[in-house]
Design a protein around this motif. Structure first.
Motif, PDB file in Angstrom:
ATOM      1  N   GLN A 149     -10.268   2.045  -4.705  1.00  0.00           N
ATOM      2  CA  GLN A 149      -9.418   2.975  -5.456  1.00  0.00           C
ATOM      3  C   GLN A 149      -9.572   4.403  -4.936  1.00  0.00           C
ATOM      4  O   GLN A 149      -8.585   5.113  -4.732  1.00  0.00           O
ATOM      5  CB  GLN A 149      -9.781   2.931  -6.944  1.00  0.00           C
ATOM      6  N   ALA A 152      -7.984   4.747  -1.535  1.00  0.00           N
ATOM      7  CA  ALA A 152      -6.523   4.719  -1.649  1.00  0.00           C
ATOM      8  C   ALA A 152      -5.998   6.083  -2.092  1.00  0.00           C
ATOM      9  O   ALA A 152      -4.943   6.538  -1.631  1.00  0.00           O
ATOM     10  CB  ALA A 152      -6.085   3.639  -2.638  1.00  0.00           C
ATOM     11  N   ALA A 156      -3.585   8.507   0.141  1.00  0.00           N
ATOM     12  CA  ALA A 156      -2.290   8.970  -0.379  1.00  0.00           C
ATOM     13  C   ALA A 156      -2.198  10.500  -0.371  1.00  0.00           C
ATOM     14  O   ALA A 156      -1.116  11.062  -0.173  1.00  0.00           O
ATOM     15  CB  ALA A 156      -2.074   8.439  -1.791  1.00  0.00           C
ATOM     16  N   PRO A 251      -0.362  11.786  -6.128  1.00  0.00           N
ATOM     17  CA  PRO A 251      -0.826  10.412  -5.929  1.00  0.00           C
ATOM     18  C   PRO A 251      -1.599   9.920  -7.153  1.00  0.00           C
ATOM     19  O   PRO A 251      -2.370  10.671  -7.760  1.00  0.00           O
ATOM     20  CB  PRO A 251      -1.741  10.529  -4.706  1.00  0.00           C
ATOM     21  N   THR A 253      -3.669   6.333  -8.737  1.00  0.00           N
ATOM     22  CA  THR A 253      -4.192   4.984  -8.501  1.00  0.00           C
ATOM     23  C   THR A 253      -4.023   4.105  -9.731  1.00  0.00           C
ATOM     24  O   THR A 253      -3.552   4.550 -10.770  1.00  0.00           O
ATOM     25  CB  THR A 253      -5.696   5.023  -8.144  1.00  0.00           C
ATOM     26  N   ILE A 265       4.897   1.670  -8.290  1.00  0.00           N
ATOM     27  CA  ILE A 265       4.609   1.832  -6.862  1.00  0.00           C
ATOM     28  C   ILE A 265       5.904   1.753  -6.054  1.00  0.00           C
ATOM     29  O   ILE A 265       6.128   2.536  -5.123  1.00  0.00           O
ATOM     30  CB  ILE A 265       3.600   0.761  -6.389  1.00  0.00           C
ATOM     31  N   GLN A 270       3.591   5.818  -8.813  1.00  0.00           N
ATOM     32  CA  GLN A 270       2.190   5.393  -8.683  1.00  0.00           C
ATOM     33  C   GLN A 270       2.019   5.018  -7.215  1.00  0.00           C
ATOM     34  O   GLN A 270       2.944   4.452  -6.605  1.00  0.00           O
ATOM     35  CB  GLN A 270       1.889   4.200  -9.602  1.00  0.00           C
ATOM     36  N   THR A 271       0.876   5.331  -6.635  1.00  0.00           N
ATOM     37  CA  THR A 271       0.731   5.097  -5.188  1.00  0.00           C
ATOM     38  C   THR A 271      -0.037   3.834  -4.829  1.00  0.00           C
ATOM     39  O   THR A 271       0.150   3.281  -3.754  1.00  0.00           O
ATOM     40  CB  THR A 271       0.052   6.309  -4.516  1.00  0.00           C
ATOM     41  N   SER A 272      -0.909   3.356  -5.738  1.00  0.00           N
ATOM     42  CA  SER A 272      -1.692   2.161  -5.394  1.00  0.00           C
ATOM     43  C   SER A 272      -2.167   1.441  -6.639  1.00  0.00           C
ATOM     44  O   SER A 272      -2.197   2.000  -7.741  1.00  0.00           O
ATOM     45  CB  SER A 272      -2.918   2.547  -4.550  1.00  0.00           C
ATOM     46  N   SER A 323      -6.561  -3.623  -2.017  1.00  0.00           N
ATOM     47  CA  SER A 323      -5.796  -2.435  -2.401  1.00  0.00           C
ATOM     48  C   SER A 323      -4.331  -2.658  -2.027  1.00  0.00           C
ATOM     49  O   SER A 323      -4.020  -3.084  -0.906  1.00  0.00           O
ATOM     50  CB  SER A 323      -6.335  -1.205  -1.669  1.00  0.00           C
ATOM     51  N   THR A 325      -0.418  -1.036  -1.821  1.00  0.00           N
ATOM     52  CA  THR A 325       0.473   0.127  -1.793  1.00  0.00           C
ATOM     53  C   THR A 325       1.882  -0.374  -1.515  1.00  0.00           C
ATOM     54  O   THR A 325       2.088  -1.581  -1.325  1.00  0.00           O
ATOM     55  CB  THR A 325       0.052   1.116  -0.692  1.00  0.00           C
ATOM     56  N   LYS A 326       2.811   0.529  -1.456  1.00  0.00           N
ATOM     57  CA  LYS A 326       4.186   0.125  -1.144  1.00  0.00           C
ATOM     58  C   LYS A 326       4.261  -0.523   0.239  1.00  0.00           C
ATOM     59  O   LYS A 326       5.067  -1.429   0.477  1.00  0.00           O
ATOM     60  CB  LYS A 326       5.112   1.349  -1.194  1.00  0.00           C
TER      61      LYS A 326
END
Length: 361
Positions: A149, A152, A156, A251, A253, A265, A270-272, A323, A325-326
């Motif tokens: 986290q 990530a 970001a 960013p 998490t 996401i 939200q980034t992750s 983890s 992400t997009k």
């Protein structure tokens, strides 16, 4: 009827009654019966979507697959530690032989665990390590999750991840030992890399996290917040609402790969998140429970040990998390079929799904 005949009739009736009672005891699966195949499952809350959506049905399915005549007793504490303690007592009364327990309060549940073990019940700590004489523990490497986290968030933030950049940390419930491990892992990565300007517990609740995020915005100033660590997706939902209200989108998490978290996401609020595949955790727990029930060697499933807060070294099986992400959502949760594409990519998210490389039917 003479005395001799009466004694024969009474004796026959007594033997018949004894046989009937023995048969009933066997059929009913009393706690003293060797044929009792009763497993209890106690989960902590209904706020976190994963428990009723994934953990419960997956465990039940695997138990029935391995032991078709096993009886499963289920309950949920709905976030109330005292209620869960009472549920343990109920499981003891029902005579379960194995209890799968995800504690709402890992410290406070110790006396209940001790009471169950004194009655000959084997307790498996599920997802969170309860204190007391538990026999086994199945979860994830929680400190590593915190590290994932934290990393990530730094990824970001990119070039904005500097020692002077102010971030907000909204941690999980201090009553949950996993929350402390997530927090420790995140600090291991973040300390010295950014300035943690505000840190509070969101108690795993979106409403509480929203309040804490709003307080952080007031304290630090909206434009001074470079990133936000949220320990899970439920809280990230409340945080995202507060950030939107303040007109910022730093960013953010999360954890648990909840449907709404993944959708945030996809659209960039939200980034992750952290994808913890629930099936391996549920399956391993079910296998241990059935092996314990049938007197088989279950320790081949546990490949490490974890020390509980009360000092026990507990045989453990810890599963790897990822983890998300997009950039890798399609290759992880979508590939594994965690949700139906029609649910993930509902009308308002179709364009975002296509942009992330997800094939929408």
């Amino acid at each position: 009827m003479n005395a001799m005949t009466r004694r024969i009739v009474i004796g026959t009736a007594a033997v018949s009654m004894a046989l009937t009672m023995a048969a009933c005891g066997k059929a009913g699966g009393s706690s003293s019966s060797k044929d009792n195949k009763s497993i209890g499952i106690l989960l902590p809350d209904t706020v976190t979507n994963r428990y009723n959506q994934f953990d419960k049905p997956l465990m039940e399915q695997k138990i029935k697959e391995l032991c078709s005549d096993c009886q499963i007793n289920y309950d949920n504490a709905a976030g109330d530690p005292s209620k869960q303690a009472q549920q343990v007592n109920t499981m003891i009364t029902k005579g379960v032989k194995v209890l799968i327990l995800d504690p709402e309060d890992s410290v406070g549940i110790q006396s209940s665990v001790e009471a169950a073990v004194k009655k000959g019940i084997k307790v498996i700590a599920y997802d969170r390590l309860a204190q007391g004489p538990v026999s086994a523990y199945v979860s994830y490497d929680n400190e590593k999750i915190g590290e994932l986290q934290g990393q990530a968030l730094l990824n970001a933030m990119g070039p904005k991840a500097t020692p002077s950049s102010k971030i907000v940390m909204i941690d999980g419930d201090p009553g949950d030992p996993n929350a402390a491990q997530f927090k420790a892992g995140a600090h291991k990565v973040l300390d010295g890399k950014v300035n943690i300007a505000y840190e509070q517990s969101g108690l795993w609740k979106d409403t509480e996290a929203n309040k804490k995020m709003s307080a952080a915005i007031t304290s630090i100033g909206a434009k001074n917040i470079a990133g936000v660590y949220s320990a899970n997706d439920t809280m990230a939902g409340g945080i995202a609402t507060a950030l939107k209200g303040a007109g910022i989108n730093p960013p953010l998490t999360g954890q648990d790969a909840e449907l709404t978290g993944l959708q945030r996401i996809l659209v960039g609020t939200q980034t992750s998140t952290i994808y913890k595949p629930y099936k391996p955790e549920a399956d391993a727990t079910a296998e241990i429970a059935v092996d314990m029930l049938e007197g088989k060697d279950w320790k081949s499933i546990t490949d490490t040990t974890s020390k509980s807060g009360s000092g026990q070294d507990v045989p453990a099986h810890l599963i790897t998390a990822t983890s998300v992400t997009k950039a890798n959502i399609n290759a992880t949760v979508v590939k594994d079929g965690l949700y139906k594409i029609s649910d993930l990519c509902s009308a308002q998210f179709v364009a975002a799904c296509k942009a992330a490389g997800i094939t929408v039917g």
